[in-house]
Design a protein around this motif. Structure first.
Motif, PDB file in Angstrom:
ATOM      1  N   MET A  99      17.354  48.572  25.729  1.00 25.25           N
ATOM      2  CA  MET A  99      16.036  48.781  26.325  1.00 25.25           C
ATOM      3  C   MET A  99      15.376  47.447  26.614  1.00 25.25           C
ATOM      4  O   MET A  99      15.643  46.448  25.947  1.00 25.25           O
ATOM      5  N   VAL A 100      14.518  47.436  27.615  1.00 25.81           N
ATOM      6  CA  VAL A 100      13.670  46.285  27.908  1.00 25.81           C
ATOM      7  C   VAL A 100      12.234  46.788  28.038  1.00 25.81           C
ATOM      8  O   VAL A 100      11.991  47.833  28.652  1.00 25.81           O
ATOM      9  N   ILE A 101      11.297  46.047  27.445  1.00 30.64           N
ATOM     10  CA  ILE A 101       9.879  46.367  27.590  1.00 30.64           C
ATOM     11  C   ILE A 101       9.221  45.210  28.335  1.00 30.64           C
ATOM     12  O   ILE A 101       9.316  44.057  27.901  1.00 30.64           O
ATOM     13  N   VAL A 102       8.589  45.517  29.468  1.00 29.02           N
ATOM     14  CA  VAL A 102       7.997  44.482  30.310  1.00 29.02           C
ATOM     15  C   VAL A 102       6.482  44.670  30.381  1.00 29.02           C
ATOM     16  O   VAL A 102       5.979  45.798  30.293  1.00 29.02           O
ATOM     17  N   PRO A 103       5.739  43.554  30.559  1.00 33.13           N
ATOM     18  CA  PRO A 103       4.278  43.643  30.662  1.00 33.13           C
ATOM     19  C   PRO A 103       3.836  43.918  32.097  1.00 33.13           C
ATOM     20  O   PRO A 103       3.451  43.000  32.833  1.00 33.13           O
ATOM     21  N   ALA A 104       3.893  45.162  32.517  1.00 35.25           N
ATOM     22  CA  ALA A 104       3.468  45.527  33.864  1.00 35.25           C
ATOM     23  C   ALA A 104       1.950  45.463  33.969  1.00 35.25           C
ATOM     24  O   ALA A 104       1.236  45.528  32.957  1.00 35.25           O
ATOM     25  N   THR A 105       1.451  45.334  35.176  1.00 36.15           N
ATOM     26  CA  THR A 105      -0.002  45.277  35.366  1.00 36.15           C
ATOM     27  C   THR A 105      -0.661  46.592  34.972  1.00 36.15           C
ATOM     28  O   THR A 105      -1.865  46.635  34.703  1.00 36.15           O
ATOM     29  N   THR A 106       0.112  47.665  34.932  1.00 35.48           N
ATOM     30  CA  THR A 106      -0.412  48.979  34.527  1.00 35.48           C
ATOM     31  C   THR A 106      -0.272  49.219  33.028  1.00 35.48           C
ATOM     32  O   THR A 106      -0.677  50.267  32.535  1.00 35.48           O
ATOM     33  N   GLY A 107       0.307  48.259  32.308  1.00 32.74           N
ATOM     34  CA  GLY A 107       0.516  48.398  30.869  1.00 32.74           C
ATOM     35  C   GLY A 107       1.958  48.122  30.501  1.00 32.74           C
ATOM     36  O   GLY A 107       2.818  47.935  31.376  1.00 32.74           O
ATOM     37  N   GLN A 108       2.253  48.074  29.215  1.00 29.29           N
ATOM     38  CA  GLN A 108       3.614  47.831  28.757  1.00 29.29           C
ATOM     39  C   GLN A 108       4.530  48.970  29.244  1.00 29.29           C
ATOM     40  O   GLN A 108       4.213  50.150  29.048  1.00 29.29           O
ATOM     41  N   MET A 109       5.650  48.621  29.851  1.00 28.51           N
ATOM     42  CA  MET A 109       6.553  49.623  30.416  1.00 28.51           C
ATOM     43  C   MET A 109       7.935  49.476  29.795  1.00 28.51           C
ATOM     44  O   MET A 109       8.561  48.412  29.862  1.00 28.51           O
ATOM     45  N   GLY A 110       8.419  50.528  29.163  1.00 30.54           N
ATOM     46  CA  GLY A 110       9.754  50.536  28.595  1.00 30.54           C
ATOM     47  C   GLY A 110      10.774  51.007  29.617  1.00 30.54           C
ATOM     48  O   GLY A 110      10.543  51.991  30.327  1.00 30.54           O
ATOM     49  N   ILE A 111      11.883  50.291  29.697  1.00 30.09           N
ATOM     50  CA  ILE A 111      12.950  50.627  30.648  1.00 30.09           C
ATOM     51  C   ILE A 111      14.206  50.958  29.857  1.00 30.09           C
ATOM     52  O   ILE A 111      14.741  50.115  29.138  1.00 30.09           O
ATOM     53  N   LEU A 112      14.676  52.178  29.995  1.00 30.60           N
ATOM     54  CA  LEU A 112      15.882  52.665  29.327  1.00 30.60           C
ATOM     55  C   LEU A 112      16.947  52.979  30.368  1.00 30.60           C
ATOM     56  O   LEU A 112      16.653  53.072  31.570  1.00 30.60           O
ATOM     57  N   PRO A 113      18.201  53.149  29.946  1.00 24.46           N
ATOM     58  CA  PRO A 113      19.232  53.604  30.897  1.00 24.46           C
ATOM     59  C   PRO A 113      18.810  54.916  31.563  1.00 24.46           C
ATOM     60  O   PRO A 113      18.276  55.809  30.908  1.00 24.46           O
ATOM     61  N   GLY A 114      19.027  55.015  32.868  1.00 24.38           N
ATOM     62  CA  GLY A 114      18.659  56.220  33.597  1.00 24.38           C
ATOM     63  C   GLY A 114      17.225  56.245  34.067  1.00 24.38           C
ATOM     64  O   GLY A 114      16.750  57.265  34.574  1.00 24.38           O
ATOM     65  N   HIS A 115      16.498  55.131  33.920  1.00 19.08           N
ATOM     66  CA  HIS A 115      15.106  55.068  34.375  1.00 19.08           C
ATOM     67  C   HIS A 115      15.039  55.300  35.886  1.00 19.08           C
ATOM     68  O   HIS A 115      15.921  54.891  36.631  1.00 19.08           O
ATOM     69  N   VAL A 116      13.988  55.945  36.335  1.00 17.20           N
ATOM     70  CA  VAL A 116      13.820  56.191  37.768  1.00 17.20           C
ATOM     71  C   VAL A 116      13.631  54.856  38.486  1.00 17.20           C
ATOM     72  O   VAL A 116      13.099  53.898  37.913  1.00 17.20           O
ATOM     73  N   PRO A 117      14.072  54.748  39.745  1.00 19.05           N
ATOM     74  CA  PRO A 117      13.876  53.504  40.493  1.00 19.05           C
ATOM     75  C   PRO A 117      12.394  53.133  40.563  1.00 19.05           C
ATOM     76  O   PRO A 117      11.550  53.963  40.889  1.00 19.05           O
ATOM     77  N   THR A 118      12.102  51.898  40.224  1.00 17.89           N
ATOM     78  CA  THR A 118      10.713  51.458  40.125  1.00 17.89           C
ATOM     79  C   THR A 118      10.603  49.987  40.503  1.00 17.89           C
ATOM     80  O   THR A 118      11.511  49.202  40.242  1.00 17.89           O
ATOM     81  N   ILE A 119       9.482  49.625  41.105  1.00 22.53           N
ATOM     82  CA  ILE A 119       9.113  48.228  41.292  1.00 22.53           C
ATOM     83  C   ILE A 119       7.789  48.025  40.579  1.00 22.53           C
ATOM     84  O   ILE A 119       6.814  48.730  40.859  1.00 22.53           O
ATOM     85  N   ALA A 120       7.747  47.093  39.637  1.00 24.73           N
ATOM     86  CA  ALA A 120       6.536  46.873  38.846  1.00 24.73           C
ATOM     87  C   ALA A 120       6.132  45.405  38.912  1.00 24.73           C
ATOM     88  O   ALA A 120       6.966  44.519  38.704  1.00 24.73           O
ATOM     89  N   GLU A 121       4.873  45.158  39.198  1.00 19.99           N
ATOM     90  CA  GLU A 121       4.345  43.801  39.133  1.00 19.99           C
ATOM     91  C   GLU A 121       4.064  43.463  37.675  1.00 19.99           C
ATOM     92  O   GLU A 121       3.563  44.299  36.916  1.00 19.99           O
ATOM     93  N   LEU A 122       4.396  42.235  37.293  1.00 16.35           N
ATOM     94  CA  LEU A 122       4.251  41.820  35.902  1.00 16.35           C
ATOM     95  C   LEU A 122       3.055  40.873  35.741  1.00 16.35           C
ATOM     96  O   LEU A 122       2.752  40.082  36.631  1.00 16.35           O
ATOM     97  N   LYS A 123       2.403  40.976  34.594  1.00 21.48           N
ATOM     98  CA  LYS A 123       1.273  40.110  34.272  1.00 21.48           C
ATOM     99  C   LYS A 123       1.644  39.246  33.062  1.00 21.48           C
ATOM    100  O   LYS A 123       2.681  39.470  32.415  1.00 21.48           O
ATOM    101  N   PRO A 124       0.832  38.242  32.733  1.00 21.54           N
ATOM    102  CA  PRO A 124       1.120  37.453  31.533  1.00 21.54           C
ATOM    103  C   PRO A 124       1.193  38.341  30.300  1.00 21.54           C
ATOM    104  O   PRO A 124       0.297  39.144  30.040  1.00 21.54           O
ATOM    105  N   GLY A 125       2.295  38.221  29.574  1.00 22.59           N
ATOM    106  CA  GLY A 125       2.451  39.063  28.391  1.00 22.59           C
ATOM    107  C   GLY A 125       3.834  38.977  27.794  1.00 22.59           C
ATOM    108  O   GLY A 125       4.662  38.141  28.180  1.00 22.59           O
TER     109      GLY A 125
END
Length: 210
Positions: A99-125
């Motif tokens: 798993m990877v957890i990224v600091p998206a501008t909409t909040g912390q986003m966890g990415i697991l295998p099989g995650h739906v296709p997504t583009i997320a902007e990242l903020k400092p975090g």
């Protein structure tokens, strides 16, 4: 009307004019997979190159260096394949993780295998990479995360540093200094610069203490 506009957005048509005067219209649909068929655009470029410099081999185009992505698996994979790239280095290249957890501008986003296709902007975090009991943590400044349907994730950051290399004392000092600058700022520019400093150091402090 909306469908016509959407269709034009999803399949863009570009016209490229080369120095020899040749023009080629290239239709490239947006897709997760990188096509291995480069004939549509490269053939026109090659023909134009031969007219200008017939005795020199044409250079390779960027798409010829791109590897095709694996197809979307029929069953849910057990691992997420991650590429974590900075402008000057590759922190992770085809790393298989849980798993990877990224600091998206909409909040912390966890990415697991099989995650739906997504583009997320990242903020400092805080960005964390989880593999079994091992967790690697980085503080990133900004960037984008591209999650593909075949359980691949490409994370592009402007700056990133391992969390254990950050000095908490310097973070507190910087937060105090920028807070003072924000309180005493007299112009919009000074306020904006001080606010950025406060936001970044606050995110650093939250990553260290969270």
């Amino acid at each position: 009307m909306f469908r016509q506009v959407a269709s034009r957005l999803l399949t863009r048509s570009t016209t490229t004019t080369y120095s020899a005067g040749a023009a080629a219209t290239i239709r490239r649909p947006f897709a997760t997979d990188v096509s291995t068929d480069t004939s549509s655009g490269d053939s026109a470029f090659t023909e134009a190159w031969k007219k200008v410099a017939p005795n020199i081999d044409p250079p390779k185009t960027p798409i010829q260096f791109m590897e095709p992505r694996p197809p979307t698996p029929s069953s849910l994979p057990s691992k997420l394949t991650v590429n974590f790239v900075l402008p000057y280095a590759a922190e992770l290249s085809k790393a298989e993780v849980d798993m990877v957890i990224v600091p998206a501008t909409t909040g912390q986003m966890g990415i697991l295998p099989g995650h739906v296709p997504t583009i997320a902007e990242l903020k400092p975090g805080l960005l964390s990479v989880h593999e079994g009991n091992d967790v690697k943590k980085y503080f990133i400044s900004s960037g984008f995360a591209f999650v593909h349907s075949n359980s691949y994730a490409d994370i592009l950051a402007v700056e990133a540093i391992p969390l254990d290399r950050i000095d908490p004392a310097q973070v507190q000092k910087g937060l105090s200094e920028f807070t003072q600058k924000l309180n005493s700022a007299s112009t919009d520019l000074d306020k904006a610069e001080a606010q950025i400093g406060v936001d970044v150091h606050s995110a650093l402090n939250a990553a260290l203490t969270g």
